[in-house]
Scaffold this motif. Structure first.
Motif, PDB file in Angstrom:
ATOM      1  N   ARG A 170       0.836  -1.203   0.000  1.00 20.56           N
ATOM      2  CA  ARG A 170       0.000   0.000   0.000  1.00 20.56           C
ATOM      3  C   ARG A 170       0.866   1.247   0.000  1.00 20.56           C
ATOM      4  N   GLN A 171       1.925   1.207   0.806  1.00 20.12           N
ATOM      5  CA  GLN A 171       2.839   2.343   0.895  1.00 20.12           C
ATOM      6  C   GLN A 171       4.279   1.826   0.892  1.00 20.12           C
ATOM      7  N   ARG A 172       5.115   2.456   0.092  1.00 18.59           N
ATOM      8  CA  ARG A 172       6.540   2.161   0.026  1.00 18.59           C
ATOM      9  C   ARG A 172       7.220   3.465  -0.369  1.00 18.59           C
ATOM     10  N   ASP A 173       8.014   4.008   0.519  1.00 19.77           N
ATOM     11  CA  ASP A 173       8.698   5.241   0.164  1.00 19.77           C
ATOM     12  C   ASP A 173       9.837   5.518   1.125  1.00 19.77           C
ATOM     13  N   SER A 174      10.623   6.506   0.777  1.00 22.93           N
ATOM     14  CA  SER A 174      11.800   6.862   1.555  1.00 22.93           C
ATOM     15  C   SER A 174      11.573   8.145   2.343  1.00 22.93           C
ATOM     16  N   THR A 175      12.144   8.180   3.525  1.00 18.49           N
ATOM     17  CA  THR A 175      12.091   9.413   4.314  1.00 18.49           C
ATOM     18  C   THR A 175      12.890  10.528   3.639  1.00 18.49           C
ATOM     19  N   ALA A 176      13.693  10.202   2.639  1.00 18.35           N
ATOM     20  CA  ALA A 176      14.413  11.230   1.874  1.00 18.35           C
ATOM     21  C   ALA A 176      13.427  12.160   1.166  1.00 18.35           C
ATOM     22  N   LEU A 177      12.192  11.708   0.990  1.00 16.79           N
ATOM     23  CA  LEU A 177      11.176  12.500   0.301  1.00 16.79           C
ATOM     24  C   LEU A 177      10.343  13.368   1.241  1.00 16.79           C
ATOM     25  N   MET A 178      10.693  13.384   2.533  1.00 15.34           N
ATOM     26  CA  MET A 178       9.936  14.206   3.480  1.00 15.34           C
ATOM     27  C   MET A 178       9.942  15.663   3.025  1.00 15.34           C
ATOM     28  N   LEU A 179       8.794  16.318   3.103  1.00  9.40           N
ATOM     29  CA  LEU A 179       8.712  17.721   2.720  1.00  9.40           C
ATOM     30  C   LEU A 179       9.563  18.598   3.628  1.00  9.40           C
ATOM     31  N   PHE A 180       9.602  18.254   4.914  1.00  5.62           N
ATOM     32  CA  PHE A 180      10.379  19.024   5.883  1.00  5.62           C
ATOM     33  C   PHE A 180      11.275  18.071   6.652  1.00  5.62           C
ATOM     34  N   ARG A 181      12.527  18.427   6.799  1.00  9.79           N
ATOM     35  CA  ARG A 181      13.480  17.638   7.554  1.00  9.79           C
ATOM     36  C   ARG A 181      13.136  17.706   9.047  1.00  9.79           C
ATOM     37  N   ILE A 182      13.642  16.736   9.784  1.00 11.69           N
ATOM     38  CA  ILE A 182      13.341  16.633  11.211  1.00 11.69           C
ATOM     39  C   ILE A 182      13.673  17.911  11.984  1.00 11.69           C
ATOM     40  N   PRO A 183      14.828  18.551  11.772  1.00 17.28           N
ATOM     41  CA  PRO A 183      15.093  19.780  12.527  1.00 17.28           C
ATOM     42  C   PRO A 183      14.013  20.850  12.331  1.00 17.28           C
ATOM     43  N   ARG A 184      13.499  20.998  11.116  1.00 20.11           N
ATOM     44  CA  ARG A 184      12.445  21.994  10.902  1.00 20.11           C
ATOM     45  C   ARG A 184      11.162  21.579  11.610  1.00 20.11           C
ATOM     46  N   VAL A 185      10.814  20.295  11.529  1.00 20.84           N
ATOM     47  CA  VAL A 185       9.602  19.814  12.199  1.00 20.84           C
ATOM     48  C   VAL A 185       9.682  20.094  13.697  1.00 20.84           C
ATOM     49  N   LEU A 186      10.806  19.724  14.312  1.00 22.57           N
ATOM     50  CA  LEU A 186      10.961  19.939  15.753  1.00 22.57           C
ATOM     51  C   LEU A 186      11.000  21.424  16.098  1.00 22.57           C
ATOM     52  N   ALA A 187      11.618  22.244  15.236  1.00 20.49           N
ATOM     53  CA  ALA A 187      11.646  23.686  15.474  1.00 20.49           C
ATOM     54  C   ALA A 187      10.234  24.260  15.456  1.00 20.49           C
TER      55      ALA A 187
END
Length: 163
Positions: free
Chosen positions: A83-100
């Protein structure tokens, strides 16, 4: 989260990554019927996220097992079909931005869990379906990240009705 974060600067990559204690895989479910009705009426739709079993999570994955969280394959199968197969490399926002972004609105405390999004392929499931999910790093599955969930009827007194 492994430690408190407040007002993190999104450029502070080290501060963001040092604040992470470990990882987990989760399946973030939504009751679309309840969500759609609430949205139509301009109401909050948090109930659509809050039913029993709507956020199954894997076991804790030690931070050291994921060298680069921006290079992980996430997967979800329903009844054995991808159903879903993908890479975290495709995240719209990197973890530092999300946490910020989060920490500038509310303090992140030790033990908090932050969900970072879902790959393409979101779809419905039916009672009786079996969902399995997990992640791979460098092609190798991380066993602690594996989830198996049977979709069940909630039961009990609550019954969804349009209002």
């Amino acid at each position: 989260m492994g430690k408190m974060l407040r007002d993190l600067d999104e450029k502070d990559v080290k501060g963001a990554m040092d604040a992470i204690d470990g990882y987990a895989v989760s399946i973030d479910m939504t009751a679309r019927n309840a969500q759609d009705e609430a949205k139509r009426k301009g109401l909050p739709w948090s109930i659509a996220k809050g039913f029993d079993t709507f956020l199954p999570m894997s076991k804790y994955i030690p931070k050291g097992k994921i060298r680069d969280p921006h290079d992980v394959e996430l997967w979800l199968d329903v009844n054995g079909e991808a159903r879903q197969r993908d890479s975290t490399a495709l995240m719209l926002f990197r973890i530092p931005r999300v946490l910020a972004e989060i920490s500038q609105c509310m303090t992140l405390e030790q033990g908090d869990v932050v969900l970072t999004g879902t790959p393409k392929g979101v779809g419905s499931v039916e009672v009786g379906d079996i969902m399995t999910a997990g992640l791979r790093v460098d092609g190798e599955e991380i066993e602690e990240g594996r989830i198996r969930v049977e979709v069940k009827e909630k039961g009990g007194l609550y019954e969804y009705q349009e209002t």
